[in-house]
Scaffold this active site. Structure first.
Site, PDB file in Angstrom:
ATOM      1  N   GLU A 178      63.993 -20.258 -45.714  1.00 51.86           N
ATOM      2  CA  GLU A 178      62.790 -20.436 -46.375  1.00 51.86           C
ATOM      3  C   GLU A 178      63.472 -20.384 -47.943  1.00 51.86           C
ATOM      4  OE1 GLU A 178      60.251 -19.892 -48.872  1.00 51.86           O
ATOM      5  OE2 GLU A 178      60.316 -17.415 -48.439  1.00 51.86           O
ATOM      6  N   SER A 183      66.990 -19.888 -52.867  1.00 57.01           N
ATOM      7  CA  SER A 183      66.736 -21.222 -53.496  1.00 57.01           C
ATOM      8  C   SER A 183      67.219 -22.329 -52.751  1.00 57.01           C
ATOM      9  CB  SER A 183      67.449 -21.096 -54.877  1.00 57.01           C
ATOM     10  OG  SER A 183      68.889 -21.098 -54.690  1.00 57.01           O
ATOM     11  N   CYS A 196      57.655 -16.821 -53.467  1.00 60.45           N
ATOM     12  CA  CYS A 196      57.657 -17.909 -52.754  1.00 60.45           C
ATOM     13  C   CYS A 196      56.525 -18.869 -52.547  1.00 60.45           C
ATOM     14  CB  CYS A 196      58.389 -17.510 -51.508  1.00 60.45           C
ATOM     15  SG  CYS A 196      59.815 -16.449 -51.452  1.00 60.45           S
ATOM     16  N   VAL A 248      71.146 -22.725 -52.800  1.00 59.84           N
ATOM     17  CA  VAL A 248      72.011 -21.742 -52.197  1.00 59.84           C
ATOM     18  C   VAL A 248      71.699 -21.959 -50.568  1.00 59.84           C
ATOM     19  CG1 VAL A 248      72.445 -19.090 -51.602  1.00 59.84           C
ATOM     20  CG2 VAL A 248      71.972 -20.169 -54.046  1.00 59.84           C
TER      21      VAL A 248
END
Length: 646
Positions: free
Chosen positions: A360, A339, A394, A342
């Site tokens: 990513e 995320s 993702c 984070v």
């Protein structure tokens, strides 16, 4: 491809190539009646009239150049090498048995815990639960900072051995992995389904297929992507050769996510080790159990090919373990998937050490359906884009921009499909389940908050929108369809990461309005446009802010592993996959060497110490004009100035 390369390699070495070229020459002559000249002479008569020594003709030279060009253009030497390895290099077969219980048995059941939980921490342990049944799968060590440091030290020590491992042996290692993956498709899908709640089919598509393509692409192109890359030099350094060489960084630290516990874990091991690095992978505490089997496969594959099994280290645990990996001095680069929040913490942890990171951070990929599409063709893409892996992707399709004139029919037909989805525990594998469980129980609360906010602001809830009460033992969120979503709603700006299909109307079928609406989002990972006109789809795609784009397709860019993968904005930065991703595992080092032995750079006397300022400046100015002035007259004048200043 194999047949083509074999024939092409033989043709380059065979006299028949002259016959082939002569045939082409005859065809050229047939296209220009009245000419009866050799191949080269038909194009360059003055050149062909000049004599050559040793009885050679200009046509022979043309044939040789043509063959050389074919070899270079099709990389025939490299592919001939791969063909040789394919037929003559032995590939080991691995024997990595599944352990009795949830690894081995499709029908295994264990006692369910009384509440929704995927991870429980006891002292020094990570307790791992099956998200579709809440049954205890096992326990893994919750590694401390000291444990992580020891793992990184082992990896650093092992990395030095890779310098002696040829690319041929590294390719054989990858082929060993691919052989094992293909031999154990059902078993790998079972382990992934057990640990992450996805269906075996979702595992086959998202875990196995993507991994096999990564392996194939790296075997076929990896060495070429890491080869020396020669760069042009200017007149000032005409006596030098310049190139970039890709040197392994040392130890890569990978923090892998939980949505694809096999592929997102092995993906960076493939690239990192092939590029010459050791890799330390911190797996998610939510899917730590499956790393037991997958870790055994990696260790066995390295040992079977004479490589140090300590090249790959697995870290299990919680936030402490991840932070320790980021800050460890033995780790040279961090690759993080997760995320944005984070990701920022990872950047902050790496900053004091000036450690590079690849982030990513997911996306809210837009999919545009123009009014000229055939709904029967695009509805399956809407379903797969939203509900593959229960929406935990993702590059998942989280925003569907449907043009106003087809919106009503689209909603009627898509609602019917969403309501027909079958949800439930994905194992045994012979169950007909379309949508599995969510990996994290807490994510269901995130999804619920986003859906509730959208409905409160006027979005229409067609179906779903709640935990699946019919499946109380697992972490199931019912497949959901929302329409009337606007940019003001949180669900259009924040990642859902769940089985929710959000429909946004494009007013008046206006392309310009569509582009503005799509780009009004902080994420930018992937994007897709479907239109009856390929040109229109490409024109719209060119205006979208995203790291990748597909015209009349969705998600296929990741299956082209020669392309880089990564995004912009909240989706992060840096790339993996493709030559960019493989080279990101290396230091790009600039090298300059003498082009001609004995011809070296010398400092002209006017520029040597001690300096005569007027003479030095005059010499320097004249040299600049010789090198860079576009006027031939000025260049000649500057040469005179050089002579006078010397």
């Amino acid at each position: 491809y194999v047949a083509f390369y074999f024939v092409a390699c033989c043709a380059v070495l065979d006299d028949d190539v002259e016959t082939s070229v002569q045939t082409m020459s005859n065809e050229c002559a047939a296209a220009a009646p009245g000419t009866d000249t050799p191949f080269l002479a038909s194009f360059f008569p003055p050149v062909a009239a000049m004599p050559l020594p040793w009885g050679l003709s200009w046509d022979h030279l043309a044939y040789a150049l043509l063959a050389y060009s074919a070899v270079r253009h099709f990389e025939l030497v490299r592919h001939a090498t791969l063909l040789f390895e394919y037929f003559f290099v032995s590939v080991p077969t691995l024997d990595v048995p599944f352990l009795d219980g949830p690894e081995k048995d499709d029908g295994w059941t264990g006692p369910a815990v009384p509440q929704h939980v995927s991870v429980r921490a006891s002292e020094g342990l990570v307790s791992c639960y099956c998200p579709s049944t809440s049954a205890l799968l096992g326990e893994m060590p919750a590694m401390s900072t000291k444990d992580v440091a020891a793992a990184c030290a082992r990896a650093k020590s092992a990395q030095s051995s890779l310098a002696a491992v040829s690319f041929r042996r590294r390719r054989t290692w990858l082929r060993t992995l691919q052989r094992h993956v293909l031999a154990e498709i059902s078993g790998i899908c079972r382990v992934c389904a057990r640990d992450s709640g996805k269906t075996p089919l979702d595992a086959l598509l998202g875990e196995v297929l993507t991994t096999c393509e990564k392996l194939r692409c790296t075997v076929a192109h990896g060495e070429g992507w890491l080869a020396r890359e020669y760069r042009p030099v200017g007149l000032v350094m005409a006596h030098k050769s310049a190139y970039v060489e890709y040197v392994p960084l040392g130890v890569l630290g990978v923090i892998a996510p939980w949505n694809y516990p096999f592929h997102n874990w092995i993906n960076h091991i493939i690239a990192g080790v092939f590029a010459g690095n050791a890799v330390v992978v911190k797996v998610s505490e939510h899917t730590a159990w499956s790393s037991g089997y997958f870790g055994r496969v990696i260790k066995k594959s390295l040992e079977a090919n004479g490589m140090d099994p300590d090249l790959v280290q697995i870290v299990t645990g919680f936030a402490e373990a991840g932070a320790a990996l980021v800050s460890c001095p033995d780790v040279d680069k961090i690759i993080f998937t997760g995320s944005p929040n984070v990701g920022r913490k990872v950047m902050a942890g790496a900053a004091p050490h000036l450690k590079p990171v690849v982030l990513e951070l997911g996306g809210k990929d837009p999919v545009v359906f123009c009014e000229d599409v055939k709904l029967a063709d695009v509805l399956p893409w809407a379903m797969r884009g939203s509900f593959q892996n229960c929406g935990q992707n993702c590059c998942g399709a989280e925003r569907f921009f449907v043009y106003e004139s087809i919106l009503k029919e689209f909603l009627v037909r898509i609602e019917e499909k969403v309501q027909a989805l079958v949800q439930g525990p994905p194992l045994p594998a012979d169950r007909n389940v379309d949508c599995g469980a969510m990996v994290m129980d807490a994510q269901l609360d995130v999804i619920q908050a986003l859906v509730d906010d959208a409905v409160a602001q006027g979005a229409v809830l067609h179906c779903g929108g709640h935990r699946n009460a019919a499946l109380p033992d697992g972490q199931f969120y019912a497949p959901t369809l929302l329409s009337g979503v606007t940019a003001a709603m949180r669900i259009s700006q924040e990642e859902v990461f769940g089985p929710v299909l959000c429909v946004i109307a494009v007013p008046d079928d206006d392309d310009a309005a569509c582009v503005r609406m799509v780009n009004a989002c902080p994420f930018g990972l992937g994007s897709s446009v479907f239109s009856g006109s390929q040109r229109r789809a490409e024109a719209l795609g060119a205006q979208l802010r995203s790291g990748s784009f597909a015209a009349n397709d969705y998600g296929v860019g990741y299956l082209v592993q020669s392309l880089p993968f990564g995004g912009v904005g909240e989706s992060g930065f840096g790339k993996f996959a493709g030559p960019e991703g493989l080279r990101a595992c290396c230091l790009a080092r600039a090298v300059v060497v003498d082009r001609i032995p004995g011809v070296r750079t010398a400092i002209p006397p006017p520029l040597d110490y001690p300096i005569d300022a007027p003479q030095a400046m005059g010499f320097g100015a004249s040299l600049l004009h010789v090198l860079y002035n576009e006027s031939l007259l000025q260049k000649l004048k500057a040469i005179v100035g050089l002579i006078r200043s010397s």
